[in-house]
Motif scaffolding. Structure first.
Motif, PDB file in Angstrom:
ATOM      1  N   ASN A  23      -4.167  -3.734  12.329  1.00  0.00           N
ATOM      2  CA  ASN A  23      -5.240  -3.210  11.488  1.00  0.00           C
ATOM      3  C   ASN A  23      -5.724  -4.288  10.528  1.00  0.00           C
ATOM      4  OD1 ASN A  23      -5.421  -0.341  12.212  1.00  0.00           O
ATOM      5  ND2 ASN A  23      -3.337  -0.226  11.421  1.00  0.00           N
ATOM      6  N   HIS A  24      -7.017  -4.435  10.439  1.00  0.00           N
ATOM      7  CA  HIS A  24      -7.651  -5.379   9.527  1.00  0.00           C
ATOM      8  C   HIS A  24      -7.577  -4.775   8.128  1.00  0.00           C
ATOM      9  CE1 HIS A  24     -11.720  -7.511   8.527  1.00  0.00           C
ATOM     10  NE2 HIS A  24     -10.729  -7.936   7.780  1.00  0.00           N
ATOM     11  N   MET A  25      -6.745  -5.338   7.243  1.00  0.00           N
ATOM     12  CA  MET A  25      -6.454  -4.716   5.954  1.00  0.00           C
ATOM     13  C   MET A  25      -7.159  -5.367   4.762  1.00  0.00           C
ATOM     14  SD  MET A  25      -4.590  -2.261   7.016  1.00  0.00           S
ATOM     15  CE  MET A  25      -4.013  -1.553   5.504  1.00  0.00           C
ATOM     16  N   VAL A  26      -7.202  -6.695   4.698  1.00  0.00           N
ATOM     17  CA  VAL A  26      -7.743  -7.389   3.522  1.00  0.00           C
ATOM     18  C   VAL A  26      -8.537  -8.614   3.964  1.00  0.00           C
ATOM     19  CG1 VAL A  26      -7.176  -8.574   1.357  1.00  0.00           C
ATOM     20  CG2 VAL A  26      -5.739  -6.692   2.135  1.00  0.00           C
ATOM     21  N   ASP A  27      -9.686  -8.833   3.321  1.00  0.00           N
ATOM     22  CA  ASP A  27     -10.475 -10.063   3.461  1.00  0.00           C
ATOM     23  C   ASP A  27     -10.534 -10.735   2.107  1.00  0.00           C
ATOM     24  OD1 ASP A  27     -11.509 -10.176   6.145  1.00  0.00           O
ATOM     25  OD2 ASP A  27     -12.773  -8.479   5.633  1.00  0.00           O
ATOM     26  N   ARG A  28     -10.272 -12.033   2.075  1.00  0.00           N
ATOM     27  CA  ARG A  28     -10.411 -12.820   0.846  1.00  0.00           C
ATOM     28  C   ARG A  28     -11.227 -14.069   1.161  1.00  0.00           C
ATOM     29  NH1 ARG A  28      -4.267 -11.968  -0.037  1.00  0.00           N
ATOM     30  NH2 ARG A  28      -4.291 -10.068  -1.295  1.00  0.00           N
ATOM     31  N   HIS A  29     -12.177 -14.367   0.301  1.00  0.00           N
ATOM     32  CA  HIS A  29     -13.000 -15.579   0.444  1.00  0.00           C
ATOM     33  C   HIS A  29     -12.872 -16.381  -0.836  1.00  0.00           C
ATOM     34  CE1 HIS A  29     -14.832 -14.184   4.166  1.00  0.00           C
ATOM     35  NE2 HIS A  29     -14.748 -12.983   3.614  1.00  0.00           N
ATOM     36  N   PHE A  30     -12.819 -17.704  -0.681  1.00  0.00           N
ATOM     37  CA  PHE A  30     -12.587 -18.601  -1.799  1.00  0.00           C
ATOM     38  C   PHE A  30     -13.796 -19.499  -2.040  1.00  0.00           C
ATOM     39  CE2 PHE A  30      -8.629 -17.408   0.185  1.00  0.00           C
ATOM     40  CZ  PHE A  30      -7.896 -16.953  -0.898  1.00  0.00           C
ATOM     41  N   ASP A  31     -14.033 -19.852  -3.313  1.00  0.00           N
ATOM     42  CA  ASP A  31     -15.144 -20.743  -3.647  1.00  0.00           C
ATOM     43  C   ASP A  31     -14.719 -22.196  -3.438  1.00  0.00           C
ATOM     44  OD1 ASP A  31     -13.643 -21.490  -5.903  1.00  0.00           O
ATOM     45  OD2 ASP A  31     -14.854 -20.288  -7.281  1.00  0.00           O
ATOM     46  N   ASP A  32     -15.621 -23.110  -3.749  1.00  0.00           N
ATOM     47  CA  ASP A  32     -15.358 -24.546  -3.523  1.00  0.00           C
ATOM     48  C   ASP A  32     -14.202 -25.076  -4.355  1.00  0.00           C
ATOM     49  OD1 ASP A  32     -17.371 -24.644  -1.667  1.00  0.00           O
ATOM     50  OD2 ASP A  32     -18.876 -25.382  -3.087  1.00  0.00           O
ATOM     51  N   ALA A  33     -13.884 -24.414  -5.472  1.00  0.00           N
ATOM     52  CA  ALA A  33     -12.775 -24.843  -6.319  1.00  0.00           C
ATOM     53  C   ALA A  33     -11.453 -24.210  -5.905  1.00  0.00           C
ATOM     54  CB  ALA A  33     -13.076 -24.499  -7.781  1.00  0.00           C
ATOM     55  N   GLY A  34     -11.484 -23.349  -4.877  1.00  0.00           N
ATOM     56  CA  GLY A  34     -10.269 -22.696  -4.411  1.00  0.00           C
ATOM     57  C   GLY A  34      -9.960 -21.384  -5.104  1.00  0.00           C
ATOM     58  N   ASN A  35     -10.884 -20.917  -5.934  1.00  0.00           N
ATOM     59  CA  ASN A  35     -10.697 -19.649  -6.635  1.00  0.00           C
ATOM     60  C   ASN A  35     -11.128 -18.480  -5.760  1.00  0.00           C
ATOM     61  OD1 ASN A  35      -9.968 -20.917  -9.166  1.00  0.00           O
ATOM     62  ND2 ASN A  35     -12.128 -21.484  -9.319  1.00  0.00           N
ATOM     63  N   LEU A  36     -10.452 -17.368  -5.935  1.00  0.00           N
ATOM     64  CA  LEU A  36     -10.828 -16.164  -5.207  1.00  0.00           C
ATOM     65  C   LEU A  36     -12.222 -15.739  -5.627  1.00  0.00           C
ATOM     66  CD1 LEU A  36      -9.948 -13.926  -3.250  1.00  0.00           C
ATOM     67  CD2 LEU A  36      -9.040 -12.702  -5.227  1.00  0.00           C
ATOM     68  N   ALA A  37     -13.150 -15.689  -4.679  1.00  0.00           N
ATOM     69  CA  ALA A  37     -14.532 -15.338  -4.978  1.00  0.00           C
ATOM     70  C   ALA A  37     -14.847 -13.903  -4.568  1.00  0.00           C
ATOM     71  CB  ALA A  37     -15.478 -16.300  -4.256  1.00  0.00           C
ATOM     72  N   HIS A  38     -14.138 -13.391  -3.554  1.00  0.00           N
ATOM     73  CA  HIS A  38     -14.411 -12.039  -3.065  1.00  0.00           C
ATOM     74  C   HIS A  38     -13.170 -11.503  -2.360  1.00  0.00           C
ATOM     75  CE1 HIS A  38     -16.630  -8.665  -1.366  1.00  0.00           C
ATOM     76  NE2 HIS A  38     -16.093  -8.965  -0.204  1.00  0.00           N
ATOM     77  N   GLU A  39     -12.866 -10.231  -2.592  1.00  0.00           N
ATOM     78  CA  GLU A  39     -11.760  -9.576  -1.898  1.00  0.00           C
ATOM     79  C   GLU A  39     -12.199  -8.175  -1.512  1.00  0.00           C
ATOM     80  OE1 GLU A  39      -7.455 -10.014  -2.928  1.00  0.00           O
ATOM     81  OE2 GLU A  39      -7.722  -7.938  -3.575  1.00  0.00           O
ATOM     82  N   GLN A  40     -11.922  -7.800  -0.260  1.00  0.00           N
ATOM     83  CA  GLN A  40     -12.285  -6.475   0.228  1.00  0.00           C
ATOM     84  C   GLN A  40     -11.100  -5.882   0.988  1.00  0.00           C
ATOM     85  OE1 GLN A  40     -15.684  -6.446   2.812  1.00  0.00           O
ATOM     86  NE2 GLN A  40     -15.797  -4.229   2.856  1.00  0.00           N
ATOM     87  N   HIS A  41     -10.782  -4.624   0.696  1.00  0.00           N
ATOM     88  CA  HIS A  41      -9.692  -3.915   1.367  1.00  0.00           C
ATOM     89  C   HIS A  41     -10.270  -2.930   2.378  1.00  0.00           C
ATOM     90  CE1 HIS A  41      -6.379  -5.251  -1.311  1.00  0.00           C
ATOM     91  NE2 HIS A  41      -7.415  -5.541  -2.077  1.00  0.00           N
ATOM     92  N   HIS A  42      -9.548  -2.737   3.491  1.00  0.00           N
ATOM     93  CA  HIS A  42      -9.986  -1.856   4.566  1.00  0.00           C
ATOM     94  C   HIS A  42      -8.913  -0.810   4.848  1.00  0.00           C
ATOM     95  CE1 HIS A  42     -13.173  -4.765   5.540  1.00  0.00           C
ATOM     96  NE2 HIS A  42     -12.244  -5.687   5.325  1.00  0.00           N
ATOM     97  N   GLU A  43      -9.331   0.363   5.243  1.00  0.00           N
ATOM     98  CA  GLU A  43      -8.400   1.418   5.648  1.00  0.00           C
ATOM     99  C   GLU A  43      -7.934   1.147   7.078  1.00  0.00           C
ATOM    100  OE1 GLU A  43      -7.153   4.030   3.897  1.00  0.00           O
ATOM    101  OE2 GLU A  43      -8.144   3.109   2.169  1.00  0.00           O
ATOM    102  N   PRO A  44      -6.678   1.452   7.399  1.00  0.00           N
ATOM    103  CA  PRO A  44      -6.196   1.240   8.775  1.00  0.00           C
ATOM    104  C   PRO A  44      -6.881   2.201   9.738  1.00  0.00           C
ATOM    105  CG  PRO A  44      -4.545   2.397   7.481  1.00  0.00           C
ATOM    106  CD  PRO A  44      -5.635   2.000   6.530  1.00  0.00           C
ATOM    107  N   THR A  45      -7.104   1.722  10.952  1.00  0.00           N
ATOM    108  CA  THR A  45      -7.683   2.572  11.993  1.00  0.00           C
ATOM    109  C   THR A  45      -6.613   3.079  12.952  1.00  0.00           C
ATOM    110  OG1 THR A  45      -8.197   0.626  13.313  1.00  0.00           O
ATOM    111  CG2 THR A  45      -9.937   1.476  11.891  1.00  0.00           C
ATOM    112  N   SER A  46      -5.477   2.393  13.015  1.00  0.00           N
ATOM    113  CA  SER A  46      -4.347   2.826  13.841  1.00  0.00           C
ATOM    114  C   SER A  46      -3.178   3.141  12.924  1.00  0.00           C
ATOM    115  CB  SER A  46      -3.914   1.724  14.810  1.00  0.00           C
ATOM    116  OG  SER A  46      -4.941   1.410  15.704  1.00  0.00           O
ATOM    117  N   LEU A  47      -2.473   4.217  13.228  1.00  0.00           N
ATOM    118  CA  LEU A  47      -1.320   4.607  12.428  1.00  0.00           C
ATOM    119  C   LEU A  47      -0.053   4.509  13.256  1.00  0.00           C
ATOM    120  CD1 LEU A  47      -2.791   7.712  10.587  1.00  0.00           C
ATOM    121  CD2 LEU A  47      -2.564   5.390   9.714  1.00  0.00           C
ATOM    122  N   TRP A  48       1.071   4.332  12.582  1.00  0.00           N
ATOM    123  CA  TRP A  48       2.383   4.241  13.201  1.00  0.00           C
ATOM    124  C   TRP A  48       3.050   5.597  13.085  1.00  0.00           C
ATOM    125  CZ3 TRP A  48       7.217   4.255  10.463  1.00  0.00           C
ATOM    126  CH2 TRP A  48       8.317   3.955  11.253  1.00  0.00           C
TER     127      TRP A  48
END
Length: 77
Positions: free
Chosen positions: A36-61
């Motif tokens: 399951n695709h859970m988290v996306d993080r993107h960083f700026d040119d200085a290496g700082n966290l610029a964006h974070e997005q969380h996703h709900e799971p589509t498959s369960l255990w």
């Protein structure tokens, strides 16, 4: 460059990292143990966290003892 782990039959699991042409970490994508695709993080040119997005799971255990369905632990295999 892209780095991560594939685990049959789920595909991508755990953290995946992508670096740009200068070797700077550009993004991180995190998958749970079921792929399951859970988290996306993107960083700026200085290496700082610029964006974070969380996703709900589509498959369960399904718990083999109780049958209860829930998101998979990050890496249970």
């Amino acid at each position: 460059m892209l780095q991560g782990v594939l685990h049959h039959p789920y595909g991508r699991v755990g953290p995946w990292h992508e670096w740009d042409e200068t070797g700077r970490l550009a993004s991180e994508t995190i998958y749970d143990a079921l792929g399951n695709h859970m988290v996306d993080r993107h960083f700026d040119d200085a290496g700082n966290l610029a964006h974070e997005q969380h996703h709900e799971p589509t498959s369960l255990w399904a718990d083999p003892d109780t049958g209860r369905q829930r998101p998979a632990p990050w890496l249970w295999f």
